[in-house]
Motif scaffolding. Structure first.
Motif, PDB file in Angstrom:
ATOM      1  N   ALA A 178      35.322   9.343  24.399  1.00 30.06           N
ATOM      2  CA  ALA A 178      34.425  10.448  24.418  1.00 30.06           C
ATOM      3  C   ALA A 178      34.692  10.613  26.053  1.00 30.06           C
ATOM      4  CB  ALA A 178      33.095   9.969  25.182  1.00 30.06           C
ATOM      5  N   VAL A 179      35.517  10.521  26.756  1.00 33.27           N
ATOM      6  CA  VAL A 179      35.705  11.075  28.501  1.00 33.27           C
ATOM      7  C   VAL A 179      37.323  11.894  27.672  1.00 33.27           C
ATOM      8  CG1 VAL A 179      37.311   9.679  30.054  1.00 33.27           C
ATOM      9  CG2 VAL A 179      35.197   8.925  29.413  1.00 33.27           C
ATOM     10  N   VAL A 180      38.123  11.055  26.605  1.00 31.78           N
ATOM     11  CA  VAL A 180      39.274  12.074  26.884  1.00 31.78           C
ATOM     12  C   VAL A 180      38.515  13.611  26.104  1.00 31.78           C
ATOM     13  CG1 VAL A 180      41.570  12.615  25.126  1.00 31.78           C
ATOM     14  CG2 VAL A 180      40.918  10.385  26.957  1.00 31.78           C
ATOM     15  N   LYS A 181      37.816  13.493  25.209  1.00 31.31           N
ATOM     16  CA  LYS A 181      37.425  15.021  24.514  1.00 31.31           C
ATOM     17  C   LYS A 181      36.489  15.707  25.045  1.00 31.31           C
ATOM     18  CE  LYS A 181      33.989  15.846  20.162  1.00 31.31           C
ATOM     19  NZ  LYS A 181      33.208  16.047  20.302  1.00 31.31           N
ATOM     20  N   ALA A 182      35.490  15.308  26.306  1.00 28.57           N
ATOM     21  CA  ALA A 182      35.439  15.869  27.218  1.00 28.57           C
ATOM     22  C   ALA A 182      35.838  16.352  28.007  1.00 28.57           C
ATOM     23  CB  ALA A 182      34.347  15.260  28.139  1.00 28.57           C
ATOM     24  N   THR A 183      37.436  15.960  28.438  1.00 38.70           N
ATOM     25  CA  THR A 183      37.825  16.391  29.739  1.00 38.70           C
ATOM     26  C   THR A 183      38.780  17.106  28.652  1.00 38.70           C
ATOM     27  OG1 THR A 183      38.540  14.270  30.738  1.00 38.70           O
ATOM     28  CG2 THR A 183      41.029  15.905  30.796  1.00 38.70           C
ATOM     29  N   VAL A 184      39.703  17.288  28.221  1.00 40.70           N
ATOM     30  CA  VAL A 184      40.162  18.337  26.854  1.00 40.70           C
ATOM     31  C   VAL A 184      39.471  19.334  26.497  1.00 40.70           C
ATOM     32  CG1 VAL A 184      41.337  19.159  25.141  1.00 40.70           C
ATOM     33  CG2 VAL A 184      41.783  16.902  25.992  1.00 40.70           C
ATOM     34  N   GLU A 185      38.133  19.101  26.157  1.00 39.40           N
ATOM     35  CA  GLU A 185      36.928  20.813  25.576  1.00 39.40           C
ATOM     36  C   GLU A 185      36.696  20.905  27.073  1.00 39.40           C
ATOM     37  OE1 GLU A 185      34.269  19.750  23.570  1.00 39.40           O
ATOM     38  OE2 GLU A 185      34.952  18.710  21.482  1.00 39.40           O
ATOM     39  N   ARG A 186      36.256  20.365  28.266  1.00 39.84           N
ATOM     40  CA  ARG A 186      36.556  21.560  28.899  1.00 39.84           C
ATOM     41  C   ARG A 186      37.644  22.042  30.444  1.00 39.84           C
ATOM     42  NH1 ARG A 186      31.645  22.319  32.734  1.00 39.84           N
ATOM     43  NH2 ARG A 186      32.165  23.253  34.506  1.00 39.84           N
ATOM     44  N   SER A 187      38.548  21.515  30.000  1.00 39.95           N
ATOM     45  CA  SER A 187      39.896  21.958  30.137  1.00 39.95           C
ATOM     46  C   SER A 187      40.405  23.681  29.454  1.00 39.95           C
ATOM     47  CB  SER A 187      41.732  21.220  30.238  1.00 39.95           C
ATOM     48  OG  SER A 187      40.536  20.255  30.784  1.00 39.95           O
ATOM     49  N   GLY A 188      39.635  23.231  27.976  1.00 37.40           N
ATOM     50  CA  GLY A 188      39.965  24.559  27.371  1.00 37.40           C
ATOM     51  C   GLY A 188      39.225  25.201  26.899  1.00 37.40           C
ATOM     52  N   ALA A 189      37.819  24.704  27.299  1.00 34.69           N
ATOM     53  CA  ALA A 189      37.360  26.114  28.115  1.00 34.69           C
ATOM     54  C   ALA A 189      36.981  27.234  29.029  1.00 34.69           C
ATOM     55  CB  ALA A 189      35.520  25.407  28.248  1.00 34.69           C
ATOM     56  N   GLN A 190      37.626  26.523  30.111  1.00 33.76           N
ATOM     57  CA  GLN A 190      38.293  26.932  31.495  1.00 33.76           C
ATOM     58  C   GLN A 190      39.135  28.026  31.295  1.00 33.76           C
ATOM     59  OE1 GLN A 190      39.039  23.213  34.356  1.00 33.76           O
ATOM     60  NE2 GLN A 190      36.841  24.426  35.515  1.00 33.76           N
ATOM     61  N   ALA A 191      40.522  26.996  30.370  1.00 33.08           N
ATOM     62  CA  ALA A 191      41.728  28.517  30.176  1.00 33.08           C
ATOM     63  C   ALA A 191      41.272  29.207  29.041  1.00 33.08           C
ATOM     64  CB  ALA A 191      42.205  27.556  29.269  1.00 33.08           C
ATOM     65  N   THR A 192      40.523  29.692  29.027  1.00 35.58           N
ATOM     66  CA  THR A 192      39.227  30.766  27.826  1.00 35.58           C
ATOM     67  C   THR A 192      39.446  31.565  28.480  1.00 35.58           C
ATOM     68  OG1 THR A 192      39.743  28.939  25.211  1.00 35.58           O
ATOM     69  CG2 THR A 192      38.318  31.137  25.499  1.00 35.58           C
ATOM     70  N   ARG A 193      38.411  30.911  29.591  1.00 37.11           N
ATOM     71  CA  ARG A 193      37.553  31.756  30.508  1.00 37.11           C
ATOM     72  C   ARG A 193      38.555  32.882  31.524  1.00 37.11           C
ATOM     73  NH1 ARG A 193      33.596  29.986  34.819  1.00 37.11           N
ATOM     74  NH2 ARG A 193      32.161  30.225  33.520  1.00 37.11           N
ATOM     75  N   ARG A 194      40.108  32.186  31.968  1.00 38.42           N
ATOM     76  CA  ARG A 194      41.086  32.220  32.483  1.00 38.42           C
ATOM     77  C   ARG A 194      41.201  33.673  31.719  1.00 38.42           C
ATOM     78  NH1 ARG A 194      42.179  27.053  34.817  1.00 38.42           N
ATOM     79  NH2 ARG A 194      43.261  26.972  32.534  1.00 38.42           N
ATOM     80  N   VAL A 195      41.742  33.801  30.232  1.00 39.89           N
ATOM     81  CA  VAL A 195      42.396  34.353  29.769  1.00 39.89           C
ATOM     82  C   VAL A 195      41.883  35.614  29.070  1.00 39.89           C
ATOM     83  CG1 VAL A 195      43.476  34.570  27.367  1.00 39.89           C
ATOM     84  CG2 VAL A 195      43.890  32.585  28.848  1.00 39.89           C
ATOM     85  N   THR A 196      39.674  35.189  28.857  1.00 40.32           N
ATOM     86  CA  THR A 196      39.672  36.161  28.029  1.00 40.32           C
ATOM     87  C   THR A 196      38.410  37.042  29.079  1.00 40.32           C
ATOM     88  OG1 THR A 196      37.730  34.862  27.805  1.00 40.32           O
ATOM     89  CG2 THR A 196      39.222  35.501  25.711  1.00 40.32           C
TER      90      THR A 196
END
Length: 88
Positions: free
Chosen positions: A65-83
């Motif tokens: 659960a912790v790893v999934k939340a960390t990876v998903e949140r990081s991916g969403a933040q990266a998507t925000r930076r790009v898009t």
């Protein structure tokens, strides 16, 4: 559906696979620290006590659960930076 959400779908799937691999490796290391054994018990391990099986399941669930939340949140933040917009 917003473009950022559509663009995030394949990224989210890839990140899910990566997070599963990271969590699996982290759990193996954590179990070695907890029990000093190489293999965590499985629910069908006849020779392992209930307490050990339930402890392994709880630790594994928490790590995943912790790893999934960390990876998903990081991916969403990266998507925000790009898009420029949040994918959720």
């Amino acid at each position: 559906m917003r473009a950022s959400r559509i663009a995030y779908k394949p990224v989210g799937m890839a990140l899910g696979a990566v997070s599963g691999m990271i969590a699996g490796a982290a759990f193996k290391q954590a179990w070695k620290l907890i029990e000093g054994e190489g293999d965590a018990p499985d629910a069908l391990d006849e020779d392992r006590p209930w307490a050990q099986i339930l402890l392994a399941a709880a630790v594994q669930g928490a790590i995943f659960a912790v790893v999934k939340a960390t990876v998903e949140r990081s991916g969403a933040q990266a998507t925000r930076r790009v898009t420029g917009s949040w994918p959720g």
